[in-house]
Design a protein around this motif. Structure first.
Motif, PDB file in Angstrom:
ATOM      1  N   GLN A  47     -40.453   4.316  12.739  1.00  0.00           N
ATOM      2  CA  GLN A  47     -40.943   5.647  12.401  1.00  0.00           C
ATOM      3  C   GLN A  47     -40.411   6.667  13.414  1.00  0.00           C
ATOM      4  N   GLU A  48     -40.427   6.306  14.684  1.00  0.00           N
ATOM      5  CA  GLU A  48     -39.950   7.218  15.728  1.00  0.00           C
ATOM      6  C   GLU A  48     -38.472   7.561  15.541  1.00  0.00           C
ATOM      7  N   GLU A  49     -37.673   6.583  15.114  1.00  0.00           N
ATOM      8  CA  GLU A  49     -36.247   6.819  14.884  1.00  0.00           C
ATOM      9  C   GLU A  49     -35.992   7.675  13.648  1.00  0.00           C
ATOM     10  N   ALA A  50     -36.833   7.528  12.625  1.00  0.00           N
ATOM     11  CA  ALA A  50     -36.596   8.196  11.339  1.00  0.00           C
ATOM     12  C   ALA A  50     -37.137   9.618  11.287  1.00  0.00           C
ATOM     13  N   LEU A  51     -38.311   9.845  11.865  1.00  0.00           N
ATOM     14  CA  LEU A  51     -38.929  11.169  11.748  1.00  0.00           C
ATOM     15  C   LEU A  51     -38.037  12.253  12.336  1.00  0.00           C
ATOM     16  N   GLY A  52     -37.855  13.314  11.565  1.00  0.00           N
ATOM     17  CA  GLY A  52     -37.010  14.430  11.992  1.00  0.00           C
ATOM     18  C   GLY A  52     -35.547  14.257  11.640  1.00  0.00           C
ATOM     19  N   GLN A  53     -35.143  13.053  11.265  1.00  0.00           N
ATOM     20  CA  GLN A  53     -33.754  12.798  10.897  1.00  0.00           C
ATOM     21  C   GLN A  53     -33.493  13.233   9.457  1.00  0.00           C
ATOM     22  N   SER A  54     -32.234  13.435   9.155  1.00  0.00           N
ATOM     23  CA  SER A  54     -31.806  13.730   7.793  1.00  0.00           C
ATOM     24  C   SER A  54     -31.911  12.462   6.941  1.00  0.00           C
ATOM     25  N   LEU A  55     -32.112  12.637   5.648  1.00  0.00           N
ATOM     26  CA  LEU A  55     -32.081  11.499   4.733  1.00  0.00           C
ATOM     27  C   LEU A  55     -30.728  10.776   4.752  1.00  0.00           C
TER      28      LEU A  55
END
Length: 148
Positions: A47-55
């Protein structure tokens, strides 16, 4: 139990964490704002790696142009042509491995009814897709044999 009491008894966070399908929500710009534990298991990003990232972290590079054209049109018009249809597309995981996913999307709206994001409920269908491809190949081989 009436529907209001039932609704109040449901803990949305618990539901999102417990469900077996990946739930990914992105904002109007395409940044990930929700990534449940099933998405972590499916795609390999925490979750920490994915949140805020582009799809883009789960979209194969060759499909990104088409994806973003449709995404931007949906954000601008407030309409998706997919409605409740199940979409089946390629995806990639953290290691860069190809996957086959099936998902549904729904638009999310702000208090002023503007489209604020999209929620996708995603299932990994890689194994099923590979099995179907093998079956189609076997059928073609058998049909070729019967015609000779």
């Amino acid at each position: 139990m009436n529907s209001n009491a039932l609704h109040n008894a449901i803990d949305a966070d618990q539901l999102i964490d417990a469900i077996g399908d990946a739930i990914v929500i992105s904002d109007a710009s395409g940044a990930i704002i929700l990534w449940n534990p099933a998405a972590e298991r499916m795609f390999g990003f925490t979750q920490e790696e994915a949140l805020g990232q582009s799809l883009d972290i789960i979209i194969p590079e060759r499909l990104r142009g088409r994806h973003w054209a449709g995404y931007e049109k949906t954000m601008a018009t407030g309409q998706t042509r997919y409605g409740h249809d199940v979409l089946r597309v390629p995806a990639i995981d953290k290691a860069g491995r190809s996957m086959s996913i099936a998902f549904t999307v729904a638009l999310l709206h702000s208090a002023d009814n503007a489209v604020s994001g999209i929620v996708a409920v995603i299932r990994d269908e890689t194994v099923r897709f590979q099995e179907e491809r093998e079956l189609r190949k076997r059928i073609a081989e058998l049909e070729a044999k019967t015609q000779t």
